[in-house]
Enzyme design. Sequence first.
Site: not given
Length: 333
Positions: A122, A258, A289
């Site tokens: 990520c 993020h 996500n």
Amino acid sequence: MSKIKPAKGAPYARILGVGGYRPTRVVPNEVILETIDSSDEWIRSRSGIQTRHWANDEETVAAMSIEASGKAIADAGITAAQVGAVIVSTVTHFKQTPAVATEIADKLGTNKAAAFDISAGCAGFGYGLTLAKGMIVEGSAEYVLVIGVERLSDLTDLEDRATAFLFGDGAGAVVVGPSNEPAIGPTIWGSEGDKAETIKQTVPWTDYREGGVERFPAITQEGQAVFRWAVFEMAKVAQQALDAAGVAAADLDVFIPHQANERIIDSMVKTLKLPESVTVARDVRTTGNTSAASIPLAMERLLATGEAKSGDTALVIGFGAGLVYAASVVTLP
């Protein structure tokens, strides 16, 4: 003794254009609830996620990247032939070789651009952005395409109550090019390999190949450990990025963390003491996500909706499996 000629690059680098691609299929929480014992209210309260996008067979890592990249190139006002390097951050390109970046570079019509993949979970977009900045200032490329792309639906265990609702698919891309003034601040990045078990793939590919496991590998995580690390440690990293750039929290226009979990985002906003005037990316609500794709996708949406504008000062931070992280202050394209 011969002397090596010094490189002549641009004095600084900046993001010139951004583009995104979200798969056509929108998956609401109700679909996730078909395989786990939970509720829409629980998922929303724990993560903020209402929907996510899942790719179909045609929406491959390469195909989504090409769509996002075409938009970023057009937004930057350049042609694909001017792109000197393509950097792709992903953990869901399931061929060890060749890198998917080479396919993307070719199909976009670049002129034999350098192309390679990186794997930093990520935080991958931040890693790619840092590499691109260095290439431009060093002089090895005039324009660099940085792509974050994932098909995390391929690595989602729909029976895992802790993660089944989290992940989505998509691609985000930016063009990084020369600038006469600083527009990408110093990167605060690093790794904490002692926490590698916190977010991981369940089993190695070799175990699956050899018949040692029946279930396809998936991503799993220790939710509480990830939450504590992100809230307490990553807020410190974000503050370090602000300090390194010489920008106070009160002077920020936009915060693009993020898009892991809205509770994490809220906690970071509170810890950093960001004023209400700062626009906070919350793309996680409808995109989920998307790992390496989450920051450029969130950036693209903020600009497209008018919540942020060109020239705004933004703090971006990615963090995830490794554990790894990368944060910097940038000027939006």
